[in-house]
Design an enzyme around this catalytic site. Structure first.
Site, PDB file in Angstrom:
ATOM      1  N   GLU B  73       0.628  -3.222  22.597  1.00 15.71           N
ATOM      2  CA  GLU B  73       0.455  -3.061  24.034  1.00 15.71           C
ATOM      3  C   GLU B  73       1.679  -2.333  24.578  1.00 15.71           C
ATOM      4  O   GLU B  73       2.806  -2.787  24.404  1.00 15.71           O
ATOM      5  CB  GLU B  73       0.308  -4.435  24.699  1.00 15.71           C
ATOM      6  CG  GLU B  73       0.011  -4.350  26.185  1.00 15.71           C
ATOM      7  CD  GLU B  73      -0.012  -5.734  26.857  1.00 15.71           C
ATOM      8  OE1 GLU B  73      -0.231  -6.751  26.169  1.00 15.71           O
ATOM      9  OE2 GLU B  73       0.215  -5.782  28.076  1.00 15.71           O
ATOM     10  N   ASP B  84       5.540  -9.121  36.892  1.00 15.38           N
ATOM     11  CA  ASP B  84       6.534  -9.266  35.833  1.00 15.38           C
ATOM     12  C   ASP B  84       7.785 -10.014  36.269  1.00 15.38           C
ATOM     13  O   ASP B  84       8.273  -9.852  37.380  1.00 15.38           O
ATOM     14  CB  ASP B  84       6.922  -7.890  35.306  1.00 15.38           C
ATOM     15  CG  ASP B  84       5.819  -7.281  34.458  1.00 15.38           C
ATOM     16  OD1 ASP B  84       5.397  -7.950  33.493  1.00 15.38           O
ATOM     17  OD2 ASP B  84       5.362  -6.177  34.767  1.00 15.38           O
TER      18      ASP B  84
END
Lengths: 418, 289
Positions: B73, B84
């Site tokens: 990924e 995040d």
């Protein structure tokens, strides 16, 4: 042949109309703008917020309670004041000021925080969080959290903590925890990011009081509705003074809450009343140092909503700049982007030095120190009033008081001397 | 004629496959089929494109593959990564400071593709795709050899508004499910996701954590009842203990912040790379046994 062409055009129009309809009915959209571009985990909370807000909107008791606090705690209605000396000095249209600077805590922010914290109470959330740039929304949230005995955390970029220090002290005194945000550009946009991240991580017991008409649906609608009290009062007041609607309403636009609040009740009368939103031109659009997302930004997705955004050609968000911390934001409310596209509201910008000049002029002539944000709107009014007939009426939304900006302004003059 | 109709019905019932994939499985689907047959679990490490720099990132990808990654990924760095935590915020910032942009990301994948055919999924925030032009982005991504796409800020309703673009692309659009998603949403999400379903294991953002939320196993069991699509669990997966706890309830593990934090904390890249290989090797051993 012609007949065929004609039919094709009709079909096209029908198709376009159908598509228009489809767009309108998309949930949380203003035309193409708005939406809910957030991580899946937030959807549930936003749905619940929307549901509870719709209930509250129809709940008489909720409005009674909100109105009670708006009147007795926040000091509403705020006056509409005819600035006679400023009007005479410019020598043109009559200039009125909607005195949101006289709200409790010195800005229009309280209209929204009271509404949202009451909503949080209804949702049984005990923890309140908010972002702040200039500190006005943070102070206002901290105060209302104190009033309702709720825990409060305010996220603020370290750059803003430094330039708006008195407001940090006020938030602390009001019992809030000020969380310093050191990521990214360390200003308002990063404070929003960090508040959202905290919210994602504490979703079950936390209510996020977003301070402007930005972010994912339903925030742009909720904040606009709570701020509409400004426009509703203004309409009543100007009719009483002048027996008619104004010709111009001017308000500054960062995220766009004070402007949405005063514009919204006039949106059906834009044939008579010209609505003008003023962005931060900073040091000039060409310099790249500004906060004018409607003037020079492009369509993009930022902090949960599709709107106009300052960004590079690959979609990275650019840092905004303005002498006023409250206009220093690279995005803008989606409804503003929509109103611009529809031509319902005109948007323009004012440079730092023009805003500072207005800050000084209004202080000297009227004894009113306007916030640097609001000074942008004052500056624009001064610019256009001189070219207008004396029977024209301009209303400026004076969204906040300028005590917090004394240091920024004296710094500006010192730098000019050098 | 009758056969055609029959095929159409099959296609409609199998909602995890779009029309364009009639008869052919994607690389991601094949890898999960392979793993299932061997009774093994997949390992999907995450890297930020351009961290620590463009060359070392390509080296990192090849080390991850050598140590057992099944799918890689790759994150396109974004200025405002809402989903995040601090680790991926840091690596994204470093990558952006290195001048990484969407075109450079595509070129880097082309370079990786010269030596490797491992399935690659891109993780990107939606503005990156929107600004590039959705069609353009999807075309370029598939032409350089990307296999799937994860967009953390494009939830179900918004995905639906752009569905046509994705349906016309050979990429697997991978959607995310969260602990707070309702049963009804989970059904819709798992019917629209392709390749695998990205199951977010925390109420929170990405980051290094030591334990598993008590609701996760129930969540995975619930999903298994709803869908046949492979379940990949990510966000906060950092230790062997966590993996042992969850592995029998999912089909793959996604690990990002842990790997990147090892690199961030190392004295130099080579030292970091050595620690990462060791970590990844051990993780993969657990998943394959």
């Amino acid at each position: 042949m012609d007949d065929k062409k004609g039919r094709a055009i009709i079909n096209k129009t029908i198709k376009a109309k159908k598509e228009n309809k489809k767009i309108k009915f998309l949930k949380g959209y203003f035309g193409d703008y708005g939406g809910r571009f957030v991580p899946e985990i937030l959807i549930d909370a936003l749905e619940e917020l929307e549901k509870k807000y719709k209930l509250a909107k129809r709940d008489k008791q909720f409005h009674e309670e909100l109105n009670y606090y708006l009147k007795n705690y926040a000091g509403r209605p705020t006056p509409l004041y005819f600035a006679k000396r400023l009007t005479d000095y410019i020598g043109g249209a009559k200039i009125y000021l909607k005195r949101e600077d006289l709200c409790h805590l010195g800005a229009h922010k309280i209209n929204n925080t009271l509404g949202q914290v009451l909503l949080a109470k209804k949702m049984n959330k005990q923890n309140i969080i908010a972002e702040t740039g200039a500190g006005q929304h943070g102070v206002s949230t901290a105060a209302v959290a104190a009033l309702f005995n709720m825990k409060c955390k305010i996220f603020m970029g370290s750059v803003d903590i430094e330039r708006q220090h008195p407001n940090v002290e006020r938030m602390k005194l009001l019992g809030a925890e000020v969380v310093e945000v050191k990521s990214g550009s360390r200003t308002l946009k990063d404070a929003v990011n960090e508040a959202i991240r905290y919210w994602v991580s504490n979703i079950d017991d936390t209510y996020y009081v977003l301070g402007s008409v930005v972010g994912p649906h339903p925030y742009p609608t909720i904040v606009r509705d709570f701020q509409s009290v400004i426009g509703i009062e203004t309409k009543r007041q100007i009719k009483r003074f002048e027996g008619r609607l104004p010709d111009y309403i001017i308000a500054c636009v960062g995220g766009g809450s004070n402007s949405m609040g005063i514009f919204y009740p006039f949106l059906r009368e834009t044939d008579k009343v010209k609505l003008i939103g003023i962005e931060a031109g900073g040091k000039g659009i060409e310099s790249g140092l500004h906060g004018a997302s409607l003037t020079s930004g492009e369509k993009g997705i930022f902090q949960g909503t599709l709107s106009n955004v300052l960004q590079d050609s690959f979609g990275q968000i650019k840092e905004a700049y303005s002498i006023s911390a409250g206009l220093d934001y690279p995005g803008v409310g989606p409804e503003h982007a929509y109103l611009k596209e529809k031509g319902k509201v005109k948007y323009d910008y004012i440079l730092d030095h023009e805003a500072v000049n207005a800050f000084k002029t209004l202080s000297e002539l009227e004894g009113i120190i306007p916030a640097l944000e609001s000074s942008h709107a004052v500056a624009y009014a001064m610019k256009i009033a001189s070219n207008l007939e004396k029977d024209k009426i301009i209303i400026v939304n004076l969204s906040g008081r300028g005590d917090k900006d004394m240091e920024s302004v004296s710094k500006f003059f010192t730098n000019q001397l050098i | 004629m009758v056969k055609d109709m029959f095929n159409q019905v099959i296609n409609k019932t199998n909602s995890n496959k779009s029309n364009k994939n009639i008869g052919s499985k994607s690389k991601i689907e094949k890898i999960f089929e392979y793993l299932e047959n061997k009774n093994q679990k997949g390992f999907i490490p995450f890297v930020t494109c351009g961290y620590p720099n463009i060359n070392d990132y390509i080296k990192l990808v090849s080390v991850l593959e050598k140590n057992g990654a099944d799918i890689i990924e790759i994150g396109i760095p974004f200025s405002d990564p809402l989903a995040d935590g601090p680790v991926i915020q840091s690596t994204s910032k470093i990558a952006l400071d290195n001048g990484i942009n969407t075109d450079i990301v595509f070129n880097s994948i082309k370079e990786i593709r010269e030596k490797s055919s491992i399935p690659i999924v891109l993780l990107t925030y939606f503005n990156t795709v929107y600004r590039y032009g959705i069609d353009n982005f999807l075309n370029n991504a598939s032409s350089v050899g990307v296999d799937g796409l994860i967009i953390p800020d494009l939830p179900l309703e918004e995905f639906y508004n752009y569905k046509n673009y994705f349906e016309n692309s050979p990429l697997d659009n991978i959607l995310l499910a969260s602990l707070k998603s309702s049963q009804e949403r989970l059904k819709k999400i798992s019917s629209l996701t392709k390749g695998f379903l990205y199951c977010v294991s925390v109420k929170g953002v990405t980051g290094v954590r030591n334990n598993i939320d008590s609701e996760v196993i129930e969540f995975l069991k619930r999903l298994k009842k709803i869908t046949q699509i492979p379940l990949a669990l990510g966000f906060g997966i950092s230790t062997i203990e966590q993996i042992n706890e969850v592995k029998k309830h999912c089909d793959a593990i996604i690990m990002g912040s842990k790997i990147l934090s090892v690199l961030l904390n190392a004295n130099d890249f080579n030292e970091g790379l050595e620690s990462v290989s060791k970590l990844v090797y051990e993780v993969n051993l657990v998943l394959k046994s």
